[in-house]
Design an enzyme around this catalytic site. Structure first.
Site, mmCIF file in Angstrom:
data_model
loop_
_atom_site.group_PDB
_atom_site.id
_atom_site.type_symbol
_atom_site.label_atom_id
_atom_site.label_comp_id
_atom_site.label_asym_id
_atom_site.label_seq_id
_atom_site.Cartn_x
_atom_site.Cartn_y
_atom_site.Cartn_z
ATOM 1 N N ASP A 1 0.820 -1.211 0.000
ATOM 2 C CA ASP A 1 0.000 0.000 0.000
ATOM 3 C C ASP A 1 0.850 1.257 0.000
ATOM 4 O O ASP A 1 0.481 2.271 -0.611
ATOM 5 C CB ASP A 1 -0.923 0.008 1.227
ATOM 6 C CG ASP A 1 -2.031 -1.026 1.116
ATOM 7 O OD1 ASP A 1 -2.369 -1.420 -0.021
ATOM 8 O OD2 ASP A 1 -2.553 -1.444 2.169
ATOM 9 N N CYS A 2 1.994 1.216 0.696
ATOM 10 C CA CYS A 2 2.840 2.417 0.771
ATOM 11 C C CYS A 2 3.855 2.488 -0.369
ATOM 12 O O CYS A 2 4.414 3.554 -0.630
ATOM 13 C CB CYS A 2 3.541 2.497 2.126
ATOM 14 S SG CYS A 2 4.387 0.995 2.629
#
Length: 390
Positions: free
Chosen positions: A143-144
């Site tokens: 996600d990051c």
């Protein structure tokens, strides 16, 4: 070993003389002649700094780098520079490329398995030379860090961070290599002909840094050095550091012994003093220029820096059978002065010798460092932590 002697000057006092242009600086070969001619007491009074130098293959070398981010961002877990694998398991876009890591598609590898000719050392040289290097970074998606691949050509100027960080440089002594088998073998000491028909060796002799301060009295964490044509620092003992080797009366080890871990900003270095190299049938590495100033604080240090090539005995070992089988037998000790002359005698046989270290470049490194100090561009630093040496 010489006995301890009264301090004549401190590093701080030497630095003041450097700033005023009054410091007396000589290279290690010049100091050998001065001590031989004048004696250690007079040499200690007259000389402030002795500069040393070596330009030799230093396999345990490499580059920490950061490739920077541009959106979307990536966690680069697999990195290649000119198709040479680098280690990406650090964080985000940090990486480390080792000097001996070969490219995965080297054409020589297809013809001669194992005989690589381009690797990490060449990538580092290309970056210093201002050449473009092809970067490919890959990762799984999080996600990051949503990006899977980054691929582009980069130069050293494009890297936000590039620090040469070498785990093991400047061996204090090393093996001279022969081959007692009946076939040619290919090693990190170069090709070795059968039946001891050549002997390969690697050191700068009386110019070599750790022969001039054998007990590392002035070399430790924080020592400022010449590294690859720029400024570097000692950050501790190198891997495989042996603090308690057998020594001769001058304190010179009779086996491979002291090593240094060093670092320096790659962007301040010069390609002349940092070269990717290849050993036929073995692989690739990096030849590197390292110079260390030895402050003459007392007579003992003057005596140590008066070391001559004839004082240095190098262990001759068989790389055909003994070395690969972990046998630590020493066939003989060869004076460096004889190795440097072009031949030694081994079991009554004349054996041609081959240097892997460039004496010309080692002297150039020592003289370049001497010039920097004389011009006030380079000050000496006090070690903040010693390296074990006894």
């Amino acid at each position: 070993m010489a006995g301890a002697s009264q301090t004549l000057r401190t590093i701080a006092e030497i630095n003041e003389r450097i700033k005023k242009g009054k410091a007396v600086v000589v290279n290690a070969s010049e100091m050998t002649e001065i001590v031989r001619r004048e004696g250690k007491a007079k040499a200690a009074r007259e000389v402030d700094v002795v500069t040393t130098g070596t330009f030799s293959p230093m396999c345990s070398s490499g580059l920490f780098f950061n490739i920077g981010q541009s959106g979307p961002v990536i966690r680069a877990s697999r990195i290649k520079l000119n198709n040479v694998p680098a280690y990406g398991g650090i964080a985000a876009v940090d990486g480390y490329i080792g000097a001996t890591e070969p490219t995965e598609d080297d054409p020589l590898n297809k013809v001669y398995p194992g005989r690589f000719h381009y690797g990490g050392g060449h990538v580092i040289e290309d970056l210093v030379a201002g050449k473009s290097v092809h970067l490919k970074a890959e990762s799984y998606v999080t996600d990051c860090y949503p990006r899977k691949v980054v691929e582009r050509d980069i130069t050293l100027a494009d890297l936000p961070f590039a620090e040469l960080l070498n785990p093991r440089n400047c061996y204090q002594n090393y093996n001279a290599a022969v081959n007692l088998t009946s076939r040619t073998i290919y090693t990190y000491m170069g090709p070795l002909k059968p039946d001891a028909r050549n002997c390969n060796f690697a050191t700068a002799g009386e110019l070599s840094p750790l022969f001039n301060d054998p007990y590392l009295r002035t070399i430790g964490l924080g020592t400022r050095i010449f590294l690859g044509g720029g400024i570097g620092y000692v950050i501790g003992a190198g891997t495989q550091h042996n603090p308690k080797p057998q020594r001769n009366e001058r304190g010179i080890p009779l086996t491979p012994s002291g090593t240094l871990m060093v670092k320096g900003d790659l962007k301040g270095m010069q390609e002349r003093y940092l070269r990717g190299i290849s050993f036929l049938g073995y692989g690739c590495s990096l030849s590197l220029g390292v110079g260390i100033p030895i402050p003459i604080l007392d007579e003992e240090l003057a005596w140590f820096t008066g070391v001559a090539d004839s004082d240095i005995l190098m262990p001759v070992k068989d790389y055909g059978h003994d070395y690969p089988n972990g046998i630590h037998k020493i066939l003989a000790h060869a004076p460096f002065s004889e190795l440097k002359s072009g031949e030694i005698k081994l079991d009554g046989k004349r054996v041609p010798t081959v240097p892997l270290t460039s004496h010309v470049m080692s002297l150039e490194v020592a003289d370049k460092l001497k010039e920097w100090i004389q011009q006030g561009k380079f000050l000496l630093s006090e070690p903040v932590e010693p390296i074990p040496s006894r």
